[in-house]
Design a protein around this motif. Structure first.
Motif, mmCIF file in Angstrom:
data_model
loop_
_atom_site.group_PDB
_atom_site.id
_atom_site.type_symbol
_atom_site.label_atom_id
_atom_site.label_comp_id
_atom_site.label_asym_id
_atom_site.label_seq_id
_atom_site.Cartn_x
_atom_site.Cartn_y
_atom_site.Cartn_z
ATOM 1 N N GLY A 141 56.318 4.420 11.752
ATOM 2 C CA GLY A 141 56.550 4.316 13.182
ATOM 3 C C GLY A 141 57.794 5.085 13.605
ATOM 4 N N HIS A 142 58.025 5.147 14.909
ATOM 5 C CA HIS A 142 59.174 5.893 15.442
ATOM 6 C C HIS A 142 59.525 5.299 16.798
ATOM 7 N N VAL A 143 60.718 4.695 16.904
ATOM 8 C CA VAL A 143 61.138 4.055 18.147
ATOM 9 C C VAL A 143 62.487 4.604 18.604
ATOM 10 N N GLY A 144 62.865 4.215 19.826
ATOM 11 C CA GLY A 144 64.110 4.703 20.407
ATOM 12 C C GLY A 144 63.837 5.970 21.189
ATOM 13 N N LEU A 145 64.625 7.004 20.955
ATOM 14 C CA LEU A 145 64.365 8.296 21.562
ATOM 15 C C LEU A 145 63.084 8.858 20.961
ATOM 16 N N ARG A 146 62.094 9.084 21.811
ATOM 17 C CA ARG A 146 60.814 9.628 21.355
ATOM 18 C C ARG A 146 60.639 11.011 21.991
ATOM 19 N N PRO A 147 60.842 12.082 21.214
ATOM 20 C CA PRO A 147 60.813 13.434 21.774
ATOM 21 C C PRO A 147 59.530 13.786 22.523
ATOM 22 N N GLN A 148 58.400 13.212 22.112
ATOM 23 C CA GLN A 148 57.147 13.528 22.806
ATOM 24 C C GLN A 148 57.113 12.950 24.223
ATOM 25 N N ALA A 149 58.024 12.018 24.513
ATOM 26 C CA ALA A 149 58.039 11.369 25.826
ATOM 27 C C ALA A 149 59.148 11.885 26.731
ATOM 28 N N ILE A 150 59.710 13.055 26.419
ATOM 29 C CA ILE A 150 60.866 13.522 27.196
ATOM 30 C C ILE A 150 60.520 13.791 28.659
ATOM 31 N N ASN A 151 59.264 14.109 28.945
ATOM 32 C CA ASN A 151 58.894 14.372 30.333
ATOM 33 C C ASN A 151 58.881 13.102 31.176
ATOM 34 N N VAL A 152 58.804 11.954 30.513
ATOM 35 C CA VAL A 152 58.854 10.670 31.209
ATOM 36 C C VAL A 152 60.295 10.202 31.373
ATOM 37 N N ILE A 186 64.271 5.137 13.563
ATOM 38 C CA ILE A 186 65.001 4.722 14.763
ATOM 39 C C ILE A 186 65.858 5.900 15.192
ATOM 40 N N GLU A 187 65.554 6.453 16.364
ATOM 41 C CA GLU A 187 66.261 7.664 16.807
ATOM 42 C C GLU A 187 67.035 7.428 18.101
#
Length: 288
Positions: A141-152, A186-187
């Motif tokens: 998994g990957h939580v916190g800053l999610r680069p794919q969601a930067i447009n949101v 966790i980013e």
């Protein structure tokens, strides 16, 4: 039995068992030569969709395709032999529904030979994670800053800075772990939030811009080696790849322009017998 066949690649059990123990060493990898260099030192090599920005010069990871991830995943698998290899699922390859996620994850694993996939774990992700794990696909998994969601979110911004964000990130981490993720990146979150998540979930956490108390750490390799003139706050530079490359290219350019390269050592010489042999071969070809 050959020495080569005795090498055992790390498994999902090895990674999951690292919870609370010696921190996992993780780096991104995108090509075979780099993977070969990193393989002896790393527990996990992540073929991240960051390849779009780091290698292909894209402005974000949103434009990365399945074909790109497969190509780079294959290269990293060829270059490594012991590290656990995880390949990112790119934007648009898993969000719609669980069946879409499985078909694309299965393709990634079949065509690359990787050990697991990684998905950015938004609120929708728990169902996809459970669906994949039930069907034999290990998921990080990957939580916190999610680069794919930067447009949101409006750019590469740290997450969890207010109570609402903290609760959301914590909920997403718990949901990913409960759904069967074997580890969670966790980013870009505050240190204390990363500590709370690490204590709250039973699977290893891997920090990037998070906390030294996470169960492992990961960085983009080119950032860590100093390939770019700017790096995020959370990166420690362990090299000066940009400077070394510039010096090497400058020296090469100078040698070419002065005709110092190629020199005797880099030049092939024909033997006395070779010209006649080449003439006979050329004659046979000319006669059809």
């Amino acid at each position: 039995m050959s020495a080569q066949s005795q090498i055992r690649r790390k498994t999902v059990r090895d990674i999951a068992a690292a919870k609370g123990g010696e921190p996992l060493v993780c780096l991104t990898a995108y090509d075979a030569p780099s993977a070969t260099v990193m393989d002896p030192f790393c527990d996990v090599l992540l073929v991240g969709d960051s390849v779009g920005m780091v290698v292909h010069g894209l402005p974000s990871t949103v434009g990365v395709t399945m074909e790109m991830m497969i190509l780079h995943g294959q290269a990293v698998m060829r270059g490594s032999e012991r590290a656990f290899v995880v390949v990112d699922m790119p934007f648009g390859s898993y969000e719609t529904n669980a069946d879409q996620a499985f078909l694309n994850a299965a393709r990634l694993m079949k065509e690359t030979g990787c050990q697991a996939v990684k998905i950015e774990s938004g609120a929708y992700a728990a169902g996809q994670i459970a669906h994949l794990v039930e069907r034999g696909v290990p998921v990080m998994g990957h939580v916190g800053l999610r680069p794919q969601a930067i447009n949101v979110v409006g750019g590469f911004k740290a997450q969890g800075r207010d109570n609402e964000e903290r609760e959301r990130v914590m909920a997403e981490a718990k949901a990913a772990a409960d759904a069967g993720a074997f580890a969670i990146v966790i980013e870009g979150v505050a240190e204390d939030l990363a500590d709370e998540i690490t204590k709250a979930v039973s699977v290893p956490t891997i920090g990037i811009g998070a906390s030294a108390n996470c169960d492992g750490q990961i960085l983009v390799t080119q950032d860590m080696l100093g390939l770019f003139d700017w790096t995020p706050k959370f990166v420690r530079r362990y090299g000066d790849m940009r400077g070394e490359m510039a010096k090497s290219v400058e020296a090469y350019a100078a040698d070419v322009r002065s005709r110092a390269f190629p020199a005797e050592a880099e030049t092939y010489k024909l033997t006395k017998a070779t010209p006649k042999r080449l003439s006979r071969v050329a004659g046979r070809k000319s006669r059809g």
